[in-house]
Motif scaffolding. Sequence first.
Motif, PDB file in Angstrom:
ATOM      1  N   LYS A  53      -3.880   5.753   7.661  1.00  0.00           N
ATOM      2  CA  LYS A  53      -3.060   6.174   8.793  1.00  0.00           C
ATOM      3  C   LYS A  53      -1.822   5.317   8.978  1.00  0.00           C
ATOM      4  CE  LYS A  53      -3.358   7.731  13.554  1.00  0.00           C
ATOM      5  NZ  LYS A  53      -4.278   8.088  14.655  1.00  0.00           N
ATOM      6  N   MET A  54      -1.925   4.015   8.718  1.00  0.00           N
ATOM      7  CA  MET A  54      -0.868   3.096   9.128  1.00  0.00           C
ATOM      8  C   MET A  54      -0.042   2.530   7.974  1.00  0.00           C
ATOM      9  SD  MET A  54      -2.746   1.245  12.334  1.00  0.00           S
ATOM     10  CE  MET A  54      -1.185   0.977  13.161  1.00  0.00           C
ATOM     11  N   CYS A  55      -0.528   2.647   6.744  1.00  0.00           N
ATOM     12  CA  CYS A  55       0.210   2.080   5.610  1.00  0.00           C
ATOM     13  C   CYS A  55       0.693   3.141   4.628  1.00  0.00           C
ATOM     14  CB  CYS A  55      -0.652   1.055   4.877  1.00  0.00           C
ATOM     15  SG  CYS A  55      -1.119  -0.353   5.916  1.00  0.00           S
ATOM     16  N   LYS A  56       0.322   4.387   4.865  1.00  0.00           N
ATOM     17  CA  LYS A  56       0.840   5.535   4.127  1.00  0.00           C
ATOM     18  C   LYS A  56       0.723   5.429   2.594  1.00  0.00           C
ATOM     19  CE  LYS A  56       4.010   6.913   7.831  1.00  0.00           C
ATOM     20  NZ  LYS A  56       2.839   7.041   8.672  1.00  0.00           N
ATOM     21  N   PRO A  57      -0.483   5.242   2.077  1.00  0.00           N
ATOM     22  CA  PRO A  57      -0.636   5.338   0.617  1.00  0.00           C
ATOM     23  C   PRO A  57      -0.454   6.783   0.183  1.00  0.00           C
ATOM     24  CG  PRO A  57      -2.781   5.253   1.673  1.00  0.00           C
ATOM     25  CD  PRO A  57      -1.767   5.032   2.764  1.00  0.00           C
ATOM     26  N   GLN A  58      -0.082   6.978  -1.067  1.00  0.00           N
ATOM     27  CA  GLN A  58       0.010   8.346  -1.575  1.00  0.00           C
ATOM     28  C   GLN A  58      -1.381   8.970  -1.633  1.00  0.00           C
ATOM     29  OE1 GLN A  58       2.047   8.669  -5.311  1.00  0.00           O
ATOM     30  NE2 GLN A  58       1.624  10.834  -5.540  1.00  0.00           N
TER      31      GLN A  58
ATOM     32  N   ASN B  10      -0.962  14.946   6.418  1.00  0.00           N
ATOM     33  CA  ASN B  10       0.416  14.429   6.352  1.00  0.00           C
ATOM     34  C   ASN B  10       0.888  14.146   4.922  1.00  0.00           C
ATOM     35  OD1 ASN B  10       0.576  14.584   9.098  1.00  0.00           O
ATOM     36  ND2 ASN B  10       0.769  12.397   9.467  1.00  0.00           N
ATOM     37  N   ASN B  11       0.571  15.071   4.010  1.00  0.00           N
ATOM     38  CA  ASN B  11       0.957  14.932   2.597  1.00  0.00           C
ATOM     39  C   ASN B  11       0.321  13.731   1.907  1.00  0.00           C
ATOM     40  OD1 ASN B  11       2.725  17.224   2.628  1.00  0.00           O
ATOM     41  ND2 ASN B  11       4.237  15.956   3.707  1.00  0.00           N
ATOM     42  N   GLN B  12      -0.771  13.245   2.469  1.00  0.00           N
ATOM     43  CA  GLN B  12      -1.529  12.167   1.841  1.00  0.00           C
ATOM     44  C   GLN B  12      -2.933  12.672   1.541  1.00  0.00           C
ATOM     45  OE1 GLN B  12       0.013   9.554   5.412  1.00  0.00           O
ATOM     46  NE2 GLN B  12      -1.298   8.296   4.118  1.00  0.00           N
ATOM     47  N   MET B  13      -3.610  11.977   0.614  1.00  0.00           N
ATOM     48  CA  MET B  13      -4.966  12.362   0.242  1.00  0.00           C
ATOM     49  C   MET B  13      -5.915  11.191   0.458  1.00  0.00           C
ATOM     50  SD  MET B  13      -6.854  14.840  -1.016  1.00  0.00           S
ATOM     51  CE  MET B  13      -5.789  15.933  -1.973  1.00  0.00           C
ATOM     52  N   LEU B  14      -7.025  11.483   1.111  1.00  0.00           N
ATOM     53  CA  LEU B  14      -8.106  10.512   1.316  1.00  0.00           C
ATOM     54  C   LEU B  14      -9.360  11.085   0.684  1.00  0.00           C
ATOM     55  CD1 LEU B  14      -9.505   8.047   2.719  1.00  0.00           C
ATOM     56  CD2 LEU B  14      -9.769   9.498   4.728  1.00  0.00           C
ATOM     57  N   GLU B  15      -9.996  10.296  -0.153  1.00  0.00           N
ATOM     58  CA  GLU B  15     -11.204  10.763  -0.822  1.00  0.00           C
ATOM     59  C   GLU B  15     -12.353   9.796  -0.525  1.00  0.00           C
ATOM     60  OE1 GLU B  15     -12.392  12.521  -5.234  1.00  0.00           O
ATOM     61  OE2 GLU B  15     -10.361  11.834  -4.790  1.00  0.00           O
ATOM     62  N   CYS B  16     -13.500  10.336  -0.141  1.00  0.00           N
ATOM     63  CA  CYS B  16     -14.707   9.547   0.094  1.00  0.00           C
ATOM     64  C   CYS B  16     -15.673   9.848  -1.042  1.00  0.00           C
ATOM     65  CB  CYS B  16     -15.339   9.898   1.437  1.00  0.00           C
ATOM     66  SG  CYS B  16     -14.249   9.639   2.853  1.00  0.00           S
ATOM     67  N   SER B  17     -16.019   8.847  -1.829  1.00  0.00           N
ATOM     68  CA  SER B  17     -16.752   9.102  -3.075  1.00  0.00           C
ATOM     69  C   SER B  17     -17.902   8.127  -3.288  1.00  0.00           C
ATOM     70  CB  SER B  17     -15.801   8.987  -4.279  1.00  0.00           C
ATOM     71  OG  SER B  17     -14.754   9.915  -4.178  1.00  0.00           O
ATOM     72  N   VAL B  18     -18.978   8.658  -3.847  1.00  0.00           N
ATOM     73  CA  VAL B  18     -20.088   7.811  -4.293  1.00  0.00           C
ATOM     74  C   VAL B  18     -19.741   7.286  -5.682  1.00  0.00           C
ATOM     75  CG1 VAL B  18     -22.554   7.704  -4.833  1.00  0.00           C
ATOM     76  CG2 VAL B  18     -21.754   9.193  -2.978  1.00  0.00           C
ATOM     77  N   ILE B  19     -19.555   5.971  -5.779  1.00  0.00           N
ATOM     78  CA  ILE B  19     -19.193   5.381  -7.079  1.00  0.00           C
ATOM     79  C   ILE B  19     -20.059   4.138  -7.327  1.00  0.00           C
ATOM     80  CG2 ILE B  19     -17.390   4.289  -8.469  1.00  0.00           C
ATOM     81  CD1 ILE B  19     -15.346   5.953  -7.050  1.00  0.00           C
ATOM     82  N   PRO B  20     -21.078   4.266  -8.172  1.00  0.00           N
ATOM     83  CA  PRO B  20     -21.838   3.074  -8.594  1.00  0.00           C
ATOM     84  C   PRO B  20     -20.960   2.238  -9.519  1.00  0.00           C
ATOM     85  CG  PRO B  20     -23.020   5.144  -9.054  1.00  0.00           C
ATOM     86  CD  PRO B  20     -21.599   5.498  -8.770  1.00  0.00           C
ATOM     87  N   TRP B  21     -20.927   0.944  -9.294  1.00  0.00           N
ATOM     88  CA  TRP B  21     -20.030   0.095 -10.086  1.00  0.00           C
ATOM     89  C   TRP B  21     -20.348   0.157 -11.573  1.00  0.00           C
ATOM     90  CZ3 TRP B  21     -20.893  -4.542  -6.266  1.00  0.00           C
ATOM     91  CH2 TRP B  21     -20.196  -4.282  -5.083  1.00  0.00           C
TER      92      TRP B  21
ATOM     93  N   ILE C 271       0.809  -1.216   0.000  1.00  0.00           N
ATOM     94  CA  ILE C 271       0.000   0.000   0.000  1.00  0.00           C
ATOM     95  C   ILE C 271       0.848   1.275   0.000  1.00  0.00           C
ATOM     96  CG2 ILE C 271      -1.732   1.290   1.335  1.00  0.00           C
ATOM     97  CD1 ILE C 271      -2.809  -1.287   0.078  1.00  0.00           C
ATOM     98  N   GLU C 272       2.018   1.215   0.616  1.00  0.00           N
ATOM     99  CA  GLU C 272       2.823   2.418   0.823  1.00  0.00           C
ATOM    100  C   GLU C 272       3.142   3.126  -0.505  1.00  0.00           C
ATOM    101  OE1 GLU C 272       6.815   3.822   3.284  1.00  0.00           O
ATOM    102  OE2 GLU C 272       6.302   1.693   3.153  1.00  0.00           O
ATOM    103  N   ASN C 273       2.856   4.447  -0.526  1.00  0.00           N
ATOM    104  CA  ASN C 273       3.115   5.322  -1.683  1.00  0.00           C
ATOM    105  C   ASN C 273       2.329   4.953  -2.932  1.00  0.00           C
ATOM    106  OD1 ASN C 273       5.013   6.964  -0.310  1.00  0.00           O
ATOM    107  ND2 ASN C 273       6.583   5.394  -0.625  1.00  0.00           N
ATOM    108  N   LYS C 274       1.274   4.160  -2.783  1.00  0.00           N
ATOM    109  CA  LYS C 274       0.479   3.723  -3.934  1.00  0.00           C
ATOM    110  C   LYS C 274      -0.808   4.545  -4.061  1.00  0.00           C
ATOM    111  CE  LYS C 274       3.190   0.235  -5.032  1.00  0.00           C
ATOM    112  NZ  LYS C 274       2.843  -1.128  -4.632  1.00  0.00           N
TER     113      LYS C 274
END
Length: 336
Positions: free
Chosen positions: A177-182, A222-233, A156-159
């Motif tokens: 928080k714990m695996c630090k994705p980009q 912390n220089n990371q981005m988290l997005e919460c999105s409505v996405i119908p498959w 996950i890190e930087n991905k």
Amino acid sequence: MSETTSMEFKTFLRQIQKQYLCCYPLHCIEWEAFPKDMTWDQQKDLIDATYNAVLNQQLPIKIAYQLNFLKKLIAFLEQTTSEVHDTVYESYCDVQLRVAEDSTQKYAFKHYLLDDETHFTLRESKSFVAEGTTGLCSWQASLALSDFLLHHRDLIENKQVLELGAGTGLCGFILFKMCKPQQIMISDGSPQCVELMCESVKRNFPNVAEEESSQGKKFSWNNQMLECSVIPWDAINEIEEVQDLSPEILLAADVVYDDSCFDDLSFAIDYVFKLGNQKVEMYLAATVRNEHTLNGFLKKLDSLNFIVAEEPVVPLEKSNLYWDRTTPVKILKITR
């Protein structure tokens, strides 16, 4: 009490506290492993770690769970100790007084403790199905997937990460928080789920910077981005944010219990892999309630030229989280 015994009891308290605060099913708790003949002070410590825990007093877990836990605890103590501490009975009475009031509440809190300094608090539905979705409470496959990825943080890190059908968002919060994705996008087809996710982000990451997006909200921390999105498959190909993200890692948990969703889900998976030039890796956690249903989905993936390999589930003794293992969970790595 010897120093060794004292340390063992502290370890026991920490374990029970983690189980209690996340509403670990009572039938999964190893009551027979509880210390026999607990002293007066130990009983008080046990109540302070569970019912009287600060997290529970401030943001209480489901009252029905607390009542049944204390009922089983009293029965155990009455059989194994010479005298039950007053505070155990008092706590049980306190909870009983709150049953009627709680019956009108649709939500309660759960607290997922990972270590002495890290926990995640989520407001979740008390019902498995609410407001037309199953996503307003955390499911065991999400906990199993979180645990697996905590043991493989390099995945996950930087991905750039996308989770489909994220429900409460617990897995995404833990990874963020714990695996630090980009960047990680946690998504669901239900607007109610995404609204609840956004509420949980602010509770668990109080210092995030927030901005609106066309499908939900974006949070930077912390220089990371988290997005919460409505996405119908079935409409994922129309979502610009997914194209912009171009996920390297695709995640999903407890999404293959209904074969009527298979066409839409496989469409979404196929789209994300094409977006990533077929180099995407997917990790899917599935609770095996019905082998026939799961096999039907695997056949669907095979028809689309996906390769599926099973990964080991984290054993209980090495687990960071507690979930019901009565029904098995499989972790599947999907590539093409």
